[in-house]
Design an enzyme around this catalytic site. Structure first.
Site, short mmCIF file in Angstrom:
data_model
loop_
_atom_site.label_atom_id
_atom_site.label_comp_id
_atom_site.label_asym_id
_atom_site.label_seq_id
_atom_site.Cartn_x
_atom_site.Cartn_y
_atom_site.Cartn_z
N GLY A 164 -32.77 -37.46 -29.82
CA GLY A 164 -32.79 -36.50 -28.72
C GLY A 164 -31.72 -36.84 -27.69
N CYS A 218 -33.28 -43.17 -33.66
CA CYS A 218 -32.48 -43.11 -32.43
C CYS A 218 -33.40 -43.02 -31.20
CB CYS A 218 -31.50 -41.95 -32.49
SG CYS A 218 -30.15 -42.08 -31.29
N TYR A 219 -33.50 -41.87 -30.54
CA TYR A 219 -34.41 -41.74 -29.40
C TYR A 219 -35.84 -42.08 -29.81
CZ TYR A 219 -37.11 -39.65 -25.60
OH TYR A 219 -38.00 -39.46 -24.57
N HIS A 272 -28.77 -42.99 -37.77
CA HIS A 272 -29.28 -41.75 -38.35
C HIS A 272 -29.17 -41.77 -39.88
CE1 HIS A 272 -29.76 -39.46 -34.57
NE2 HIS A 272 -28.77 -40.23 -34.15
N GLU A 281 -30.35 -39.62 -41.85
CA GLU A 281 -30.35 -38.25 -42.37
C GLU A 281 -28.96 -37.67 -42.56
OE1 GLU A 281 -30.91 -37.77 -37.84
OE2 GLU A 281 -31.34 -39.22 -39.42
N SER A 319 -31.65 -5.39 -46.30
CA SER A 319 -30.29 -5.37 -45.75
C SER A 319 -29.23 -5.42 -46.84
CB SER A 319 -30.09 -6.59 -44.83
OG SER A 319 -30.11 -7.79 -45.60
N GLY A 320 -29.63 -5.74 -48.06
CA GLY A 320 -28.66 -5.93 -49.13
C GLY A 320 -28.31 -7.39 -49.32
N GLY A 321 -28.77 -8.25 -48.41
CA GLY A 321 -28.49 -9.68 -48.51
C GLY A 321 -29.56 -10.44 -49.26
N VAL A 322 -29.32 -11.73 -49.42
CA VAL A 322 -30.22 -12.59 -50.19
C VAL A 322 -31.59 -12.71 -49.51
CG1 VAL A 322 -30.57 -14.93 -51.09
CG2 VAL A 322 -28.30 -13.92 -51.11
N ASP A 323 -31.60 -12.90 -48.19
CA ASP A 323 -32.85 -13.20 -47.48
C ASP A 323 -33.88 -12.09 -47.62
OD1 ASP A 323 -31.45 -15.44 -46.71
OD2 ASP A 323 -30.97 -14.67 -44.73
N SER A 324 -33.49 -10.88 -47.26
CA SER A 324 -34.45 -9.78 -47.33
C SER A 324 -34.82 -9.46 -48.77
CB SER A 324 -33.90 -8.53 -46.62
OG SER A 324 -32.75 -8.04 -47.26
N SER A 325 -33.87 -9.65 -49.70
CA SER A 325 -34.15 -9.38 -51.12
C SER A 325 -35.19 -10.35 -51.68
CB SER A 325 -32.86 -9.48 -51.93
OG SER A 325 -31.88 -8.59 -51.46
N LYS A 377 -31.24 -21.52 -46.08
CA LYS A 377 -30.54 -20.54 -46.91
C LYS A 377 -30.38 -21.01 -48.36
CE LYS A 377 -28.45 -17.22 -45.76
NZ LYS A 377 -28.75 -15.77 -45.77
#
Length: 508
Positions: free
Chosen positions: A51, A78-79, A165, A167, A219-225, A364
């Site tokens: 943080g 870290c924090y 870190h 990660e 929308s035609g994109g991956v997410d909504s599909s 994504k």
């Protein structure tokens, strides 16, 4: 389902911690420190994020770590490590040498958390404070040349702190450290994958929605599909999909996308609402206001269609984790808000439909994996992300029909050229920006005073960070020449070489 809870203190790396845990086949959940109170029976361990604050500041974010340390293993980063040390009467001081960037471990205790971590391996530091001393109940498990207490453990507890870190990619044995925490310390069985996510999502949707009807804007994109396929599997004929032509789409997109959805068997209807959106955006230049206007208009149309169908109670959306993170300040933690997304911060406060977002907690690249598992057509699956507000936020300043047509043609040339030159799949996202300036040019021995457009292409895995795509110079030269020769109103093309951070992928 077993999980690791990540308590968010506002680190820029909090989401990266979640991704690394998921990549190791364990589900992770981020909870802002301000909302964290206790753990449930499914929690196998807790990670305390980094943080921007100093733990010595009386107003810095804190939780009582003793409450959770008695129940499950805890790893502070870290924090988070400084918070653990501080609550065990350690001393936290302002660093004499602010360590930021790469460092080498010159001492490693190979037991438990640091098992198989190599001496002299690289770690990534990012801190202004340092742990100068720890209590007698603690022992040092890692050091660097400048930081003696780069890692510590508490005696007789499965509690650990790391000043660096693990990660981030720059910590070479970071994944090994996190895997040690999951398997050797938390005893996770590592059963989380995309199939388990799909099964859980379908069950959650059925439980939440029941026999209600759901309206989903595609929308035609991956997410909504992918959201549509999940909802379709869960509720079948009770899902009603709509693809709205808001006048802000790419060239030929409305008909092309509508046909592709019909081919995969979704119950979908196209709605032409260009005038409605463009009129509402008239005179608007502020990007946040653009997003909210567009979000409101979508919901207005959905609510109208819901009344026609009758009995619709839910609005489905393809919201993904980065949308939420950038819109509501890292799940409500203390980190900074970046921008509103039309399907998150752009929704009106009051609407008749309840919202269901089956992808809200995944990134994504995870969405693409879910889509592949569900059999989504490759043409949609491999499609670049495209912002929900469409070309409206790629026109810097006021949106109008003339500028939209110019940008649509520029975008079409750029994207088609990427495909023709077999560069499309090397890029994570690409598009063009219409800039609110004109410059002098010379065409056919005559002076011109016309518009400037910027091409933008980035490489990324999840959209949280991105680097500008190093496209070949001869390709960019060819594309620039095509645009200037074929698109009336443009006499200058530039290429954006900014990475995220500090810039964002979209300009607005």
């Amino acid at each position: 389902m077993e999980k690791i809870v990540i308590v968010d203190f506002g680190s820029q790396y909090t989401q990266l911690i979640a991704r690394r845990i998921r990549e190791l086949s364990v589900f992770s959940e981020i909870i802002p420190f301000s909302s964290f109170s206790d753990i449930d029976s499914q929690t196998k361990g807790v990670i305390l994020s980094g943080g921007p604050c100093s733990v010595t500041d009386p107003n810095s974010p804190k939780i009582n770590t003793l409450k959770i340390r008695k129940k499950v293993p805890v790893l502070g980063l870290c924090y988070g490590a400084q918070l653990l040390a501080d609550q065990e009467n350690g001393e936290i001081l302002k660093s004499e040498i602010r360590e930021y960037g790469r460092a080498k471990l010159n001492f490693v205790d190979g037991f438990s958390l640091m098992s198989d971590v190599n001496l002299n391996s690289q770690v990534w530091m990012s801190h202004g404070d340092t742990i100068s001393s720890i209590s007698s109940k603690s022992k040092v498990i890692a050091s660097t040349e400048d930081v003696k207490i780069a890692g510590f453990s508490l005696n007789n507890e499965n509690t650990f702190g790391l000043q660096f870190h693990p990660e981030v990619y720059h910590t070479t044995d970071g994944v090994k450290i996190l895997d040690n925490f999951l398997t050797k310390i938390c005893k996770c069985v590592k059963s989380w994958n995309m199939d388990s996510f799909i099964n859980k999502s379908i069950l959650d949707i059925k439980t939440k929605v029941g026999d209600d009807k759901v309206l989903l804007g595609l929308s035609g994109g991956v997410d909504s599909s992918v959201a549509a396929l999940l909802l379709n599997k869960a509720i079948g004929d009770n899902l009603f999909c709509f693809f709205i032509n808001n006048g802000l789409l790419r060239k030929n997109e409305f008909n092309d996308v509508l046909n592709s959805y019909k081919s995969i068997g979704l119950n979908i209807q196209g709605i032409d609402s260009k005038k409605n959106f463009i009129d509402a955006l008239s005179g608007v230049s502020d990007p946040e206001l653009k997003r909210k206007i567009i979000g409101n208009k979508f919901v207005e149309i959905f609510e109208q269609e819901a009344k026609k169908i009758g009995g619709v109670k839910w609005l489905g959306q393809g919201t993904v984790y980065p949308d939420v993170i950038e819109s509501i300040s890292a799940t409500g933690g203390p980190s900074a808000k970046i921008k509103s997304h039309h399907n998150v911060g752009g929704l009106p406060e009051k609407m008749d439909l309840k919202v269901i977002e089956p992808l809200r907690e995944i990134f994504k690249d995870e969405v693409r994996k879910v889509g592949a598992n569900l059999g989504l057509a490759k043409g949609i699956l491999d499609r670049h992300p495209f912002p929900g507000p469409g070309l409206a936020i790629r026109i810097i300043g006021e949106v109008n029909r003339k500028n939209l047509e110019i940008l649509r043609e520029v975008d079409h040339i750029f994207i088609k050229s990427l495909i023709d030159y077999k560069l499309y799949n090397d890029v994570w996202q690409a598009g063009a920006m219409f800039l609110p300036i004109k410059t002098v040019g010379v065409m056919g021995d005559e002076r011109t005073y016309e518009n400037v457009v910027s091409l933008r292409a980035v490489t990324s895995t999840d959209g949280m960070t991105a680097d500008w795509a190093h496209l070949p110079a001869n390709f960019l030269s060819t594309v620039s020449n095509k645009i200037i020769n074929k698109v009336k109103g443009v006499n200058r093309v530039v290429y954006d070489i900014s990475s995220k951070p500090p810039a964002t992928i979209e300009w607005e």
